[in-house]
Design a protein around this motif. Structure first.
Motif, mmCIF file in Angstrom:
data_model
loop_
_atom_site.group_PDB
_atom_site.id
_atom_site.type_symbol
_atom_site.label_atom_id
_atom_site.label_comp_id
_atom_site.label_asym_id
_atom_site.label_seq_id
_atom_site.Cartn_x
_atom_site.Cartn_y
_atom_site.Cartn_z
ATOM 1 N N ASN A 83 46.178 28.865 30.722
ATOM 2 C CA ASN A 83 46.535 30.102 30.015
ATOM 3 C C ASN A 83 45.487 31.198 30.204
ATOM 4 O OD1 ASN A 83 48.963 28.989 28.911
ATOM 5 N ND2 ASN A 83 47.726 27.903 27.395
ATOM 6 N N CYS A 84 45.037 31.350 31.450
ATOM 7 C CA CYS A 84 44.011 32.360 31.751
ATOM 8 C C CYS A 84 44.591 33.747 31.946
ATOM 9 C CB CYS A 84 43.207 31.953 32.990
ATOM 10 S SG CYS A 84 44.128 32.113 34.546
ATOM 11 N N LEU A 85 45.920 33.854 32.031
ATOM 12 C CA LEU A 85 46.547 35.151 32.237
ATOM 13 C C LEU A 85 47.230 35.607 30.956
ATOM 14 C CD1 LEU A 85 48.282 34.614 35.716
ATOM 15 C CD2 LEU A 85 46.033 35.617 35.261
ATOM 16 N N GLN A 112 44.035 39.010 34.082
ATOM 17 C CA GLN A 112 43.034 37.943 34.175
ATOM 18 C C GLN A 112 41.698 38.542 33.756
ATOM 19 O OE1 GLN A 112 42.957 36.018 37.986
ATOM 20 N NE2 GLN A 112 41.045 34.935 37.600
ATOM 21 N N ARG A 113 41.313 38.301 32.504
ATOM 22 C CA ARG A 113 40.154 38.965 31.928
ATOM 23 C C ARG A 113 38.854 38.511 32.589
ATOM 24 N NH1 ARG A 113 42.137 43.220 28.802
ATOM 25 N NH2 ARG A 113 43.904 42.458 27.557
ATOM 26 N N THR A 115 34.872 37.659 32.845
ATOM 27 C CA THR A 115 34.017 36.874 31.950
ATOM 28 C C THR A 115 32.818 37.671 31.432
ATOM 29 O OG1 THR A 115 32.777 36.034 33.856
ATOM 30 C CG2 THR A 115 34.645 34.713 33.082
ATOM 31 N N GLU A 116 32.459 38.767 32.121
ATOM 32 C CA GLU A 116 31.275 39.523 31.733
ATOM 33 C C GLU A 116 31.603 40.961 31.332
ATOM 34 O OE1 GLU A 116 28.375 39.324 34.853
ATOM 35 O OE2 GLU A 116 28.560 37.145 35.058
ATOM 36 N N ARG A 117 32.409 41.638 32.130
ATOM 37 C CA ARG A 117 32.719 43.051 31.881
ATOM 38 C C ARG A 117 34.235 43.226 31.968
ATOM 39 N NH1 ARG A 117 29.086 42.608 35.653
ATOM 40 N NH2 ARG A 117 30.292 43.607 37.313
ATOM 41 N N PRO A 118 34.948 42.743 30.936
ATOM 42 C CA PRO A 118 36.414 42.726 31.009
ATOM 43 C C PRO A 118 37.051 44.108 31.067
ATOM 44 C CG PRO A 118 35.651 42.125 28.806
ATOM 45 C CD PRO A 118 34.436 42.139 29.678
ATOM 46 N N ASN A 119 36.324 45.151 30.718
ATOM 47 C CA ASN A 119 36.908 46.490 30.757
ATOM 48 C C ASN A 119 36.928 47.084 32.168
ATOM 49 O OD1 ASN A 119 38.146 48.425 28.953
ATOM 50 N ND2 ASN A 119 36.508 49.813 29.557
ATOM 51 N N GLU A 120 36.156 46.495 33.103
ATOM 52 C CA GLU A 120 36.207 46.911 34.509
ATOM 53 C C GLU A 120 37.390 46.210 35.170
ATOM 54 O OE1 GLU A 120 32.642 46.369 36.757
ATOM 55 O OE2 GLU A 120 31.371 47.162 35.163
#
Length: 450
Positions: A83-85, A112-113, A115-120
């Protein structure tokens, strides 16, 4: 090729090692399945028509059934990766010149979020809708195998492959609606990106990427065209005036993404190169990258090296001994697999790298040039690049390599004669595209700049 070619390939390898340490072959090109791509295109064709104005409720035929199938494919890929998406379906009511009555328009998107900078965010997209000769004909069979079943299948396959890995920044996989009626699905997703507050690093629009021969018999299965804008679509009068005086016509973020992907291609496979086309799109035509450019998001279009106009936007028929229609039989699936591998590699490289810096160059009335930039999240070092003002590509070696500073004095370099740029490097060696120190060179909407 310029030095960024080898650096990008090395960065890609490093990033994939970090993302999948158990893999012996870091690029894992065999993960892209030609058989799956073909099966997905055949399934899409099986919906009869995917016209934007076709049925949204029929369980087997029309745009609604096709969208629901695409959503199910994303959910299956998500289940396979724990469930990574996150699957979302932005929608709006739309009307226009080719949509006389308001219609419900829906994009199918898997996130697909990072792990460090999900807004990029880096986005890969294709459009699921199809058409025949009459753009208003919503009932006739419109197979849409190449336009754009190929791009939709590519997006689904990229999600299957890359969802098995982890990246510091976010990948968005998007199946768009409404392209043939006026680029409405692209606008819907671009507006959604803005509403989410995403920092969009790159948009890879794939539209007509599954054929290798033209209607005149000319064939080319060793190139894919990447279209990129010159002057920015979101340029202000101030930016346009500055570019006229100081340069920047050939250094939009999209143009430097094009260079980046072209440099990457040789490390992915030896039988597909990028032919850079320095136009925002084909002559007299458009694609779903354009709404992103209008909002200031970096975007390029992938499309075949040679288009087949007999098998695109055509009623199914045989006329004067010539068959017409966008059918599976006219596709080149080994070619589609190659274009998919290049997209997968580009997505992995971009999702592993930091954002490009926003450099400034000062060379007025002095015999040296100062280049400065602000620190970039996720970057541990930077490369400073140059090229002559009439050169197409950055030079083979950076003029300043792997500096941890946020500026450089280039002694003896008279800035009038050069275009300068800076790339950002992550701890694992992943390197961003080069951002040019020219008006409009930064990878962010101009409306967001002071």
């Amino acid at each position: 090729m310029s030095r960024p070619t080898s650096l990008i390939v090395l960065s890609l390898s490093a990033s994939l090692v970090a993302a999948a340490p158990a893999a012996a072959d870091t690029q894992k090109q065999s993960e892209v399945s030609q058989a799956r791509l073909k099966a997905d295109v055949e399934t899409l064709v099986g919906f009869g028509t995917r016209h934007t104005l076709s049925s949204q409720t029929d369980p087997k035929r029309g745009i609604g059934a096709a969208r629901r199938w695409a959503e199910a494919q994303f959910r299956a890929s998500s289940k396979a990766c724990g469930n990574c998406l996150e699957v979302v379906t932005p929608e709006t009511m739309t009307s226009g010149a080719r949509i006389p009555e308001p219609v419900r328009l829906v994009d199918v998107v898997a996130i697909q979020r990072g792990t460090e900078r999900p807004n990029e965010v880096v986005i890969v997209q294709g459009h699921i809708d199809s058409r025949v000769t009459d753009v208003m004909d919503a009932t006739s069979d419109a197979p849409g195998a190449n336009d754009d079943g190929s791009g939709t299948a590519l997006v689904l396959e990229a999600a299957r492959v890359l969802s098995q890995r982890k990246f510091p920044t976010t990948i968005v996989y998007a199946v768009l609606s409404g392209e043939e009626q006026g680029l409405f699905g692209g606008k819907l997703l671009a507006d959604y990106a803005k509403q989410q507050g995403w920092t969009v690093k790159a948009v890879l629009n794939n539209d007509i990427v599954g054929g290798s021969c033209g209607s005149d018999g000319y064939c080319d299965d060793t190139h894919v065209r990447v279209f990129s804008e010159g002057p920015r679509a979101d340029a202000t009068e101030k930016t346009r005036a500055a570019a006229r005086r100081f340069g920047g016509e050939n250094d939009s973020p999209g143009r430097n993404i094009s260079r980046y992907v072209a440099g990457l291609a040789g490390g992915v496979q030896d039988d597909l190169s990028v032919r850079q086309i320095w136009r925002a799109d084909r002559m007299g035509r458009g694609g779903d990258q354009l709404p992103f450019l209008e909002l200031g998001y970096p975007a390029v279009r992938f499309t075949v090296a040679v288009e087949d106009y007999d098998h695109q936007h055509q009623d199914l028929r045989t006329q004067d001994g010539v068959t017409y229609g966008d059918t599976v039989s006219e596709m080149d699936f080994p070619y589609l697999a190659k274009v998919t591998r290049l997209n997968v590699a580009a997505l992995a490289a971009l999702a592993s790298a930091p954002m490009p810096p926003a450099p400034l160059a000062d060379a007025a009335v002095k015999t040296w040039t100062d280049v400065t930039w602000k620190p970039v999240p996720g970057a541990v070092a930077y490369n400073v690049w140059r090229r002559a003002t009439d050169a197409t590509e950055w030079e083979a070696e950076p003029v300043v390599a792997h500096t941890s500073e946020t500026g450089a004095k280039l002694d003896g370099l008279r800035g009038d004669d050069w275009i300068l740029g800076v790339s950002a490097i992550a701890a694992d060696g992943s390197e961003s595209p080069v951002a040019a120190a020219v008006p409009g060179g930064a990878f962010e909407p101009l409306a967001a700049l002071p």
